[in-house]
Design an enzyme around this catalytic site. Structure first.
Site, PDB file in Angstrom:
ATOM      1  N   LYS A  22      40.450  40.227 -40.871  1.00 27.39           N
ATOM      2  CA  LYS A  22      41.486  41.246 -40.606  1.00 27.39           C
ATOM      3  C   LYS A  22      41.592  42.232 -41.769  1.00 27.39           C
ATOM      4  CE  LYS A  22      46.036  40.284 -41.424  1.00 27.39           C
ATOM      5  NZ  LYS A  22      46.667  41.287 -42.298  1.00 27.39           N
ATOM      6  N   ASN A  23      41.616  41.701 -42.988  1.00 29.71           N
ATOM      7  CA  ASN A  23      41.865  42.568 -44.145  1.00 29.71           C
ATOM      8  C   ASN A  23      40.670  43.445 -44.517  1.00 29.71           C
ATOM      9  OD1 ASN A  23      44.395  41.520 -44.175  1.00 29.71           O
ATOM     10  ND2 ASN A  23      44.156  40.303 -46.049  1.00 29.71           N
ATOM     11  N   CYS A 116      59.264  43.878 -46.269  1.00 33.31           N
ATOM     12  CA  CYS A 116      58.808  42.830 -45.366  1.00 33.31           C
ATOM     13  C   CYS A 116      59.360  41.484 -45.736  1.00 33.31           C
ATOM     14  CB  CYS A 116      57.299  42.774 -45.323  1.00 33.31           C
ATOM     15  SG  CYS A 116      56.628  42.009 -46.769  1.00 33.31           S
ATOM     16  N   ARG A 121      57.354  44.772 -51.599  1.00 35.98           N
ATOM     17  CA  ARG A 121      56.113  45.502 -51.378  1.00 35.98           C
ATOM     18  C   ARG A 121      56.244  47.020 -51.525  1.00 35.98           C
ATOM     19  NH1 ARG A 121      52.773  42.145 -46.978  1.00 35.98           N
ATOM     20  NH2 ARG A 121      51.073  43.052 -48.146  1.00 35.98           N
ATOM     21  N   ASP A 305      47.375  34.215 -49.473  1.00 40.04           N
ATOM     22  CA  ASP A 305      47.382  34.048 -48.015  1.00 40.04           C
ATOM     23  C   ASP A 305      47.005  32.628 -47.584  1.00 40.04           C
ATOM     24  OD1 ASP A 305      48.060  36.688 -47.892  1.00 40.04           O
ATOM     25  OD2 ASP A 305      46.120  37.406 -47.186  1.00 40.04           O
ATOM     26  N   ARG A 397      48.985  38.488 -35.254  1.00 38.30           N
ATOM     27  CA  ARG A 397      48.536  39.593 -36.101  1.00 38.30           C
ATOM     28  C   ARG A 397      47.234  39.253 -36.832  1.00 38.30           C
ATOM     29  NH1 ARG A 397      51.878  40.117 -40.248  1.00 38.30           N
ATOM     30  NH2 ARG A 397      50.504  41.806 -40.793  1.00 38.30           N
TER      31      ARG A 397
HETATM   32  C1  UD1 Z   1      46.747  42.712 -49.284  1.00 35.16           C
HETATM   33  C2  UD1 Z   1      46.477  41.889 -48.051  1.00 35.16           C
HETATM   34  C3  UD1 Z   1      47.417  40.681 -47.990  1.00 35.16           C
HETATM   35  C4  UD1 Z   1      47.320  39.889 -49.277  1.00 35.16           C
HETATM   36  C5  UD1 Z   1      47.525  40.786 -50.480  1.00 35.16           C
HETATM   37  C6  UD1 Z   1      47.290  40.054 -51.802  1.00 35.16           C
HETATM   38  C7  UD1 Z   1      45.676  43.489 -46.441  1.00 35.16           C
HETATM   39  C8  UD1 Z   1      45.913  44.215 -45.171  1.00 35.16           C
HETATM   40  N1  UD1 Z   1      46.669  42.725 -46.871  1.00 35.16           N
HETATM   41  O1  UD1 Z   1      48.072  43.226 -49.200  1.00 35.16           O
HETATM   42  O2  UD1 Z   1      47.020  39.875 -46.885  1.00 35.16           O
HETATM   43  O3  UD1 Z   1      48.329  38.900 -49.257  1.00 35.16           O
HETATM   44  O4  UD1 Z   1      46.602  41.893 -50.447  1.00 35.16           O
HETATM   45  O5  UD1 Z   1      46.036  39.471 -51.816  1.00 35.16           O
HETATM   46  O6  UD1 Z   1      44.612  43.565 -47.033  1.00 35.16           O
HETATM   47  N2  UD1 Z   1      52.503  46.222 -55.478  1.00 35.16           N
HETATM   48  C9  UD1 Z   1      53.342  47.087 -56.156  1.00 35.16           C
HETATM   49  N3  UD1 Z   1      53.185  48.432 -55.943  1.00 35.16           N
HETATM   50  C10 UD1 Z   1      52.241  48.931 -55.105  1.00 35.16           C
HETATM   51  C11 UD1 Z   1      51.381  48.031 -54.419  1.00 35.16           C
HETATM   52  C12 UD1 Z   1      51.538  46.680 -54.638  1.00 35.16           C
HETATM   53  O7  UD1 Z   1      54.224  46.671 -56.907  1.00 35.16           O
HETATM   54  O8  UD1 Z   1      52.152  50.167 -54.963  1.00 35.16           O
HETATM   55  C13 UD1 Z   1      52.675  44.758 -55.676  1.00 35.16           C
HETATM   56  C14 UD1 Z   1      53.120  44.077 -54.364  1.00 35.16           C
HETATM   57  O9  UD1 Z   1      54.518  44.182 -54.180  1.00 35.16           O
HETATM   58  C15 UD1 Z   1      52.670  42.647 -54.587  1.00 35.16           C
HETATM   59  C16 UD1 Z   1      51.382  42.834 -55.381  1.00 35.16           C
HETATM   60  O10 UD1 Z   1      51.433  44.152 -55.940  1.00 35.16           O
HETATM   61  O11 UD1 Z   1      53.610  41.949 -55.347  1.00 35.16           O
HETATM   62  C17 UD1 Z   1      50.132  42.657 -54.541  1.00 35.16           C
HETATM   63  O12 UD1 Z   1      50.091  43.627 -53.552  1.00 35.16           O
HETATM   64  P1  UD1 Z   1      48.725  44.215 -52.976  1.00 35.16           P
HETATM   65  O13 UD1 Z   1      47.561  43.579 -53.682  1.00 35.16           O
HETATM   66  O14 UD1 Z   1      48.818  45.681 -52.966  1.00 35.16           O
HETATM   67  O15 UD1 Z   1      48.752  43.631 -51.499  1.00 35.16           O
HETATM   68  P2  UD1 Z   1      48.517  44.430 -50.155  1.00 35.16           P
HETATM   69  O16 UD1 Z   1      47.416  45.398 -50.299  1.00 35.16           O
HETATM   70  O17 UD1 Z   1      49.824  44.916 -49.645  1.00 35.16           O
END
Ligand code: UD1
Length: 432
Positions: A22-23, A116, A121, A305, A397
């Protein structure tokens, strides 16, 4: 509303196959927007998040077709640069369209994907990175507008290796002027898959999966066929299931290297893992052993995950295990539901103290989020008697036709309708 009815306590056996990740599928499909022509994406799972992504592509003017597990996206004519707030809020990863629209249309008008159930996030890193690349980005309430006549390469040092931010930077700078350097990018296999796809389309992205990514901007990309990598999180869910519900379970269509962060945990539990080219066989001991300490970390650490399905296995181990969540601040919501099966898990801040129990009993529970929901399915399959799992739209999902896959290894699981609707409680949307 639909729900799963599970008659648990059956020994599972045989072979089960992992579908595409999915990711990987979500950012790769979004990035087809950059390509004037028809991209062909194989091994694309039929998940609700993928369907939302395809609907977004259609709303932007792309022609989209699915033929079994192959999706064809023809982005020859992109006619729109907007995504509605309703659509943006159905799926956290819709934020990936910010860079794709910026690149293709020169502007994007979207909305916050929202908070969420697993954490706040924020998207500050995404927005800052795009500004660094020369885009004008303005936020007004929940609406986000961005425009850029040209993306100009620069050096971006990420304070945290955010997966989504790394993907937005890669997509934004694939077609650009100059060189972009990402220091401390996410190193997840899904990042490498996105880079592989774009490189086959003519991009010049070096170092994906390593500690620095360099992107030499090109003028345009051309269409290509790509096969999505197997879903390592699904594989680890099946491994957790095998550890507690099966003496021996073979998981097919895996990439061994992608699972190396989870293998030590299963070994410590006393499982034996036999590897062949693209499959593994997990042989479980009579009683699992506790694992002293697991900490979720960015790749190549233990994946956040996989945390919840593994917690179910640890719940049935001999002794007390410690599981620490470091990526998302609210990722233990499923535990109160899981404890209805008789697990003994205590949460202290971001640490789960898991005291192993001998067996689980059946329960009626609600999925709180995607992976937490999968953990409840694993628990219900271990527990003797009939369990009902509600709010399974979360599970849909990320798990394609889970009931069919599990039935093929001897599980008694059925998707039912109606009866569940009356028992539903309101569970807020979750956006992984
Ligand atoms: C992706 C994955 C999700 C997985 C996660 C971590 C997809 C669709 N989803 O989510 O399944 O659990 O990586 O491996 O690929 N953060 C900030 N600011 C930002 C962006 C992120 O503070 O602008 C923080 C988030 O709140 C979180 C951490 O960084 O605490 C990790 O987030 P991130 O690696 O960005 O996860 P996703 O891309 O949302």
């Amino acid at each position: 509303m639909e729900y799963f009815k599970i008659n648990g306590g059956k020994k599972l056996f045989g072979q089960i196959s992992v579908h595409g990740a999915k990711n990987s599928a979500l950012p790769i499909l979004a990035s087809t927007l950059l390509i004037k022509g028809e991209s062909v994406i194989h091994n694309c799972p039929d998940l609700s998040d993928v369907r939302v992504t395809l609907d977004i592509l259609k709303s932007l003017g792309c022609k989209v077709k699915r033929e079994n597990d192959t999706v064809l996206v023809d982005a020859s004519n992109v006619t729109n640069n907007e995504i509605s707030e309703k659509t943006m809020r159905t799926m956290r990863s819709s934020i990936i369209f910010l860079s794709a629209l910026l690149s293709r249309q020169g502007s994007a008008s979207i909305f916050y994907p929202g908070g969420c159930e697993i954490g706040v996030r924020p998207i500050d890193l995404h927005l800052k990175a795009l500004k660094d690349l020369g885009a004008n980005v303005s936020v007004n309430g929940s609406s986000i507008n961005a425009d850029a006549a040209l993306i100009i390469g620069t050096k971006i040092i990420l304070p945290f290796p955010s997966v989504g931010t790394t993907e937005n930077i890669i997509i934004a700078s694939a077609i650009s002027k100059g060189k972009t350097v990402i220091v401390n990018p996410a190193r997840e296999p899904e990042i490498s898959d996105l880079a592989d796809f774009l490189n086959h389309c003519g991009a010049k992205i070096y170092g994906a999966g390593e500690s620095t990514i360099v992107i030499d901007g090109v003028n345009s990309l051309y269409p290509y066929e790509h096969t999505i990598i197997p879903d390592r999180i699904l594989a680890s869910t099946y491994m957790s299931l095998g550890a507690v519900c099966s003496k021996e379970l073979t998981v097919n269509n895996i990439r061994q290297s992608h699972l190396s962060p989870v293998f030590p945990v299963f070994n410590e539990m006393g499982c034996k893992i036999y590897l062949s080219d693209n499959s593994l066989t997990l042989v479980s001991p009579k009683r699992l052993k506790r694992v002293k300490s697991i900490k979720t970390m960015p790749y190549p650490g233990f994946p956040t995950d996989s945390q919840s399905p593994v917690a179910v296995a640890l719940s049935l181990a001999n002794g007390t295990s410690i599981l620490q969540e470091t990526i998302f601040e609210n990722r233990f919501r499923y535990v109160s539901e899981l404890n209805r099966f008789g697990t003994d898990i205590e949460i202290k801040d971001n640490i789960a103290v898991i005291n192993g129990v001998d067996k689980l009993h059946c329960a009626n529970v609600h999925a709180t989020d995607l992976r937490g929901g999968a953990a409840l399915v694993v628990a219900a399959l271990c527990a003797s008697g009939e369990s009902n799992i509600y709010s399974i739209e979360h599970i849909d999902r990320g798990y394609e036709n889970l009931e069919n896959a599990l039935s093929s290894i001897g599980a008694d699981i059925k998707r039912s309708k109606n009866e569940g609707a009356t028992k539903e409680k309101t569970v807020k949307k979750e956006y992984e």
